[in-house]
Design an enzyme around this catalytic site. Sequence first.
Site, PDB file in Angstrom:
ATOM      1  N   SER A 152       1.690  -2.244   7.681  1.00 38.83           N
ATOM      2  CA  SER A 152       0.281  -2.764   7.814  1.00 38.83           C
ATOM      3  C   SER A 152      -0.482  -1.810   7.371  1.00 38.83           C
ATOM      4  O   SER A 152      -1.110  -1.192   7.000  1.00 38.83           O
ATOM      5  CB  SER A 152      -0.095  -3.549   9.221  1.00 38.83           C
ATOM      6  OG  SER A 152      -1.371  -3.428   8.610  1.00 38.83           O
ATOM      7  N   TYR A 179      -7.853  -6.915  10.654  1.00 36.67           N
ATOM      8  CA  TYR A 179      -7.165  -5.915  11.159  1.00 36.67           C
ATOM      9  C   TYR A 179      -7.116  -4.946  12.878  1.00 36.67           C
ATOM     10  O   TYR A 179      -6.204  -5.539  13.575  1.00 36.67           O
ATOM     11  CB  TYR A 179      -7.786  -4.522  10.711  1.00 36.67           C
ATOM     12  CG  TYR A 179      -6.642  -3.294  11.041  1.00 36.67           C
ATOM     13  CD1 TYR A 179      -5.776  -2.784   9.954  1.00 36.67           C
ATOM     14  CD2 TYR A 179      -7.158  -1.566  11.788  1.00 36.67           C
ATOM     15  CE1 TYR A 179      -4.636  -2.043  10.809  1.00 36.67           C
ATOM     16  CE2 TYR A 179      -6.829  -0.805  12.017  1.00 36.67           C
ATOM     17  CZ  TYR A 179      -5.237  -0.626  11.065  1.00 36.67           C
ATOM     18  OH  TYR A 179      -4.425   0.458  11.952  1.00 36.67           O
ATOM     19  N   LYS A 221      -3.749  -6.371  15.344  1.00 37.26           N
ATOM     20  CA  LYS A 221      -3.136  -5.089  16.499  1.00 37.26           C
ATOM     21  C   LYS A 221      -2.972  -5.709  17.655  1.00 37.26           C
ATOM     22  O   LYS A 221      -2.164  -5.683  18.644  1.00 37.26           O
ATOM     23  CB  LYS A 221      -3.145  -3.789  15.613  1.00 37.26           C
ATOM     24  CG  LYS A 221      -3.707  -3.775  14.489  1.00 37.26           C
ATOM     25  CD  LYS A 221      -2.544  -2.592  14.651  1.00 37.26           C
ATOM     26  CE  LYS A 221      -1.973  -2.219  13.379  1.00 37.26           C
ATOM     27  NZ  LYS A 221      -0.990  -1.781  12.728  1.00 37.26           N
ATOM     28  N   THR A 246       1.200  -1.563   0.076  1.00 41.80           N
ATOM     29  CA  THR A 246       0.044  -0.042   0.093  1.00 41.80           C
ATOM     30  C   THR A 246       1.282   1.073   0.147  1.00 41.80           C
ATOM     31  O   THR A 246       0.740   2.663  -0.007  1.00 41.80           O
ATOM     32  CB  THR A 246      -0.963   0.329   1.505  1.00 41.80           C
ATOM     33  OG1 THR A 246      -0.095  -0.427   2.607  1.00 41.80           O
ATOM     34  CG2 THR A 246      -1.975  -0.948   0.651  1.00 41.80           C
ATOM     35  N   ARG A 303     -10.166   6.182   2.841  1.00 40.79           N
ATOM     36  CA  ARG A 303     -10.338   6.249   4.378  1.00 40.79           C
ATOM     37  C   ARG A 303     -10.930   7.620   4.048  1.00 40.79           C
ATOM     38  O   ARG A 303     -10.497   7.987   2.840  1.00 40.79           O
ATOM     39  CB  ARG A 303      -8.923   6.846   4.753  1.00 40.79           C
ATOM     40  CG  ARG A 303      -8.969   5.430   5.329  1.00 40.79           C
ATOM     41  CD  ARG A 303      -7.326   5.079   6.587  1.00 40.79           C
ATOM     42  NE  ARG A 303      -5.984   4.871   5.738  1.00 40.79           N
ATOM     43  CZ  ARG A 303      -5.382   5.144   6.411  1.00 40.79           C
ATOM     44  NH1 ARG A 303      -4.938   4.976   7.195  1.00 40.79           N
ATOM     45  NH2 ARG A 303      -4.493   4.601   5.475  1.00 40.79           N
ATOM     46  N   LYS A 343      -1.319 -11.240   8.159  1.00 42.75           N
ATOM     47  CA  LYS A 343       0.267 -11.142   8.451  1.00 42.75           C
ATOM     48  C   LYS A 343       0.753 -10.439   9.089  1.00 42.75           C
ATOM     49  O   LYS A 343       2.035 -10.785   9.912  1.00 42.75           O
ATOM     50  CB  LYS A 343       0.570 -12.422   7.416  1.00 42.75           C
ATOM     51  CG  LYS A 343      -0.353 -13.641   7.160  1.00 42.75           C
ATOM     52  CD  LYS A 343       0.294 -14.299   5.289  1.00 42.75           C
ATOM     53  CE  LYS A 343       1.216 -14.411   5.699  1.00 42.75           C
ATOM     54  NZ  LYS A 343       1.836 -15.277   4.041  1.00 42.75           N
TER      55      LYS A 343
HETATM   56  P1  NAD Z   1       0.186   2.605   4.683  1.00 40.62           P
HETATM   57  O1  NAD Z   1      -0.805   1.692   4.303  1.00 40.62           O
HETATM   58  O2  NAD Z   1       0.211   4.524   3.760  1.00 40.62           O
HETATM   59  O3  NAD Z   1       1.339   2.226   5.329  1.00 40.62           O
HETATM   60  C1  NAD Z   1       1.774   1.182   5.448  1.00 40.62           C
HETATM   61  C2  NAD Z   1       2.324   0.345   5.199  1.00 40.62           C
HETATM   62  O4  NAD Z   1       3.582  -0.730   4.972  1.00 40.62           O
HETATM   63  C3  NAD Z   1       3.023   0.435   3.333  1.00 40.62           C
HETATM   64  O5  NAD Z   1       4.024   1.414   2.700  1.00 40.62           O
HETATM   65  C4  NAD Z   1       3.148  -0.928   3.127  1.00 40.62           C
HETATM   66  O6  NAD Z   1       2.969  -0.877   1.801  1.00 40.62           O
HETATM   67  C5  NAD Z   1       3.650  -1.670   4.278  1.00 40.62           C
HETATM   68  N1  NAD Z   1       3.547  -2.804   4.031  1.00 40.62           N
HETATM   69  C6  NAD Z   1       2.349  -3.377   4.836  1.00 40.62           C
HETATM   70  N2  NAD Z   1       2.398  -4.995   4.642  1.00 40.62           N
HETATM   71  C7  NAD Z   1       4.022  -4.776   4.630  1.00 40.62           C
HETATM   72  C8  NAD Z   1       4.346  -5.958   4.410  1.00 40.62           C
HETATM   73  N3  NAD Z   1       4.041  -7.050   5.201  1.00 40.62           N
HETATM   74  N4  NAD Z   1       5.820  -5.918   4.525  1.00 40.62           N
HETATM   75  C9  NAD Z   1       6.536  -5.040   4.594  1.00 40.62           C
HETATM   76  N5  NAD Z   1       6.006  -3.393   4.094  1.00 40.62           N
HETATM   77  C10 NAD Z   1       4.389  -3.819   4.086  1.00 40.62           C
HETATM   78  O7  NAD Z   1      -0.972   2.998   5.814  1.00 40.62           O
HETATM   79  P2  NAD Z   1      -0.540   4.332   7.027  1.00 40.62           P
HETATM   80  O8  NAD Z   1      -1.652   4.931   7.480  1.00 40.62           O
HETATM   81  O9  NAD Z   1       1.193   5.479   7.404  1.00 40.62           O
HETATM   82  O10 NAD Z   1       0.121   3.086   8.635  1.00 40.62           O
HETATM   83  C11 NAD Z   1       0.926   2.923   9.188  1.00 40.62           C
HETATM   84  C12 NAD Z   1       0.532   2.441  10.317  1.00 40.62           C
HETATM   85  O11 NAD Z   1       0.044   3.608  11.164  1.00 40.62           O
HETATM   86  C13 NAD Z   1       0.017   0.731  10.416  1.00 40.62           C
HETATM   87  O12 NAD Z   1       0.739  -0.193  10.813  1.00 40.62           O
HETATM   88  C14 NAD Z   1      -1.165   1.250  10.462  1.00 40.62           C
HETATM   89  O13 NAD Z   1      -1.949   0.409  11.210  1.00 40.62           O
HETATM   90  C15 NAD Z   1      -0.511   2.355  12.002  1.00 40.62           C
HETATM   91  N6  NAD Z   1      -2.185   3.511  12.134  1.00 40.62           N
HETATM   92  C16 NAD Z   1      -2.494   4.295  11.546  1.00 40.62           C
HETATM   93  C17 NAD Z   1      -3.269   5.154  11.743  1.00 40.62           C
HETATM   94  C18 NAD Z   1      -3.903   6.125  10.095  1.00 40.62           C
HETATM   95  O14 NAD Z   1      -4.137   6.239  10.838  1.00 40.62           O
HETATM   96  N7  NAD Z   1      -3.031   6.636   9.708  1.00 40.62           N
HETATM   97  C19 NAD Z   1      -4.020   5.287  12.254  1.00 40.62           C
HETATM   98  C20 NAD Z   1      -4.167   4.168  13.297  1.00 40.62           C
HETATM   99  C21 NAD Z   1      -3.166   3.252  13.315  1.00 40.62           C
HETATM  100  N1  UDP Z   2     -16.397   7.070   5.234  1.00 43.03           N
HETATM  101  C1  UDP Z   2     -16.998   8.086   4.809  1.00 43.03           C
HETATM  102  N2  UDP Z   2     -17.163   7.852   3.710  1.00 43.03           N
HETATM  103  C2  UDP Z   2     -16.449   7.708   2.911  1.00 43.03           C
HETATM  104  C3  UDP Z   2     -15.182   6.817   3.794  1.00 43.03           C
HETATM  105  C4  UDP Z   2     -15.055   6.999   5.041  1.00 43.03           C
HETATM  106  O1  UDP Z   2     -18.789   7.600   5.399  1.00 43.03           O
HETATM  107  O2  UDP Z   2     -16.106   8.291   1.743  1.00 43.03           O
HETATM  108  C5  UDP Z   2     -17.473   6.840   7.021  1.00 43.03           C
HETATM  109  C6  UDP Z   2     -16.569   5.561   7.758  1.00 43.03           C
HETATM  110  O3  UDP Z   2     -17.595   4.596   6.982  1.00 43.03           O
HETATM  111  C7  UDP Z   2     -16.029   5.726   9.245  1.00 43.03           C
HETATM  112  C8  UDP Z   2     -15.265   6.877   8.978  1.00 43.03           C
HETATM  113  O4  UDP Z   2     -15.634   8.219   7.597  1.00 43.03           O
HETATM  114  O5  UDP Z   2     -17.453   6.394   9.795  1.00 43.03           O
HETATM  115  C9  UDP Z   2     -13.984   7.093   9.068  1.00 43.03           C
HETATM  116  O6  UDP Z   2     -12.866   6.141   8.305  1.00 43.03           O
HETATM  117  P1  UDP Z   2     -11.566   5.779   7.346  1.00 43.03           P
HETATM  118  O7  UDP Z   2     -11.706   4.773   7.004  1.00 43.03           O
HETATM  119  O8  UDP Z   2     -11.635   7.006   7.558  1.00 43.03           O
HETATM  120  O9  UDP Z   2     -10.988   5.423   9.282  1.00 43.03           O
HETATM  121  P2  UDP Z   2     -11.829   4.600  10.515  1.00 43.03           P
HETATM  122  O10 UDP Z   2     -11.905   5.105  11.079  1.00 43.03           O
HETATM  123  O11 UDP Z   2     -13.080   3.871  10.018  1.00 43.03           O
HETATM  124  O12 UDP Z   2     -10.890   3.085  10.220  1.00 43.03           O
END
Ligand code: NAD
Ligand code: UDP
Length: 312
Positions: free
Chosen positions: A75, A145, A149, A35, A186, A91
């Site tokens: 992830s 998910y 976690k 991703t 998102r 995984k």
């Molecule tokens: P993202 O998808 O942009 O980044 C995830 C990265 O992990 C990507 O670069 C993807 O290629 C890599 N990746 C996934 N599976 C892999 C694997 N098996 N081997 C090697 N690389 C792998 O997402 P993000 O929003 O930057 O999230 C980063 C981290 O923060 C995640 O662990 C996510 O669960 C956590 N997180 C993010 C949010 C948020 O709002 N963005 C909220 C809570 C937790």
């Molecule tokens: N959501 C929405 N329209 C969209 C994408 C998301 O209404 O096009 C809603 C989703 O159902 C959730 C909230 O926005 O209630 C936040 O979603 P997001 O996917 O950003 O992250 P989440 O907090 O659910 O992991």
Amino acid sequence: MRALITGGAGFIGSHLCDRLLQEGWEVVCVDNFITGSRSNLAPLVGQRSFRLLEQDVTRFLEVREPLEAVLHLASPASPKDFSRIPIQILKAGALGTHNALGLAKAKGAKFLLASTSEVYGDAREHPQRETYWGWVNPIGVRGVYDESKRFAEALTMAYHRNHGLDTRIARIFNTYGPRMRVDDGRAIPNFFTQALAGSDLTVYGQGQQTRSFCYVDDLVEGLWRLLRSDVHEPVNLGNPEEITIGELAERIRGLAGSRSGIVHREAPPDDPGRRCPDIARAQRLLGWRPRVSLQEGLERTLAYFRPAVASG
Ligand code: NAD
Ligand code: UDP
């Protein structure tokens, strides 16, 4: 000092790579680009302090350099991916976390887990404190998910207790900002993309559900402080400024100066109804709180999405 960042090509991971390099650290990034994106790392590739390892964290991680820290962010994180790549998510949280912990142990390095507010599930306590154990459907579409976690947190604490590993757990709440993928799925990237392309903004359900969105620079500051602390229990990192999704859609449409409509679509299963972090622990132990308001953060994010959407 040298850190290994798994998921370093992703949205948050690439900002964290930037920050550690700015702090004078060397960075080894591990990513399989499932991703993430090469363009997020383009300015770093070729720098002497940065190395990219294209590898899947669910396989054994072999790293030759000494490491002071392993930050495990790899992830997929978008709800759009929960049904598309559920087994890869499980995984990454299970095998990937095990490999990253094993590497930290072998190197005598600190370990930081990027956990999530999803461990609280569709919370019955509001705002969510770290002491809350959550309300999660283990067999639902979201469960892949949430449970990955929750397992990752359990494994991290087991390495801390049984192997004396120096661990951190960040419970990250919804974070947004530049470098989110246009097709990430998102809410914030969807709404910006739709508003800027002149298509209808898709609000799932009635739009009364809430989220609390944290700008990425604030989050990275929190992760940096947590890494340098000695706090082993989980710490919420998020912005307590809570907003309904319906209001968010209107706010983004207005900011983008768009004439798009707002349409309602079926809510995804187990979509949490209310989410807001209690950040008292982060304030007390890390002296951290977010600085960027939602309005300011959305304006900065618009400046990123405008050209990104225009170039397709
Ligand atoms: P993202 O998808 O942009 O980044 C995830 C990265 O992990 C990507 O670069 C993807 O290629 C890599 N990746 C996934 N599976 C892999 C694997 N098996 N081997 C090697 N690389 C792998 O997402 P993000 O929003 O930057 O999230 C980063 C981290 O923060 C995640 O662990 C996510 O669960 C956590 N997180 C993010 C949010 C948020 O709002 N963005 C909220 C809570 C937790
Ligand atoms: N959501 C929405 N329209 C969209 C994408 C998301 O209404 O096009 C809603 C989703 O159902 C959730 C909230 O926005 O209630 C936040 O979603 P997001 O996917 O950003 O992250 P989440 O907090 O659910 O992991």
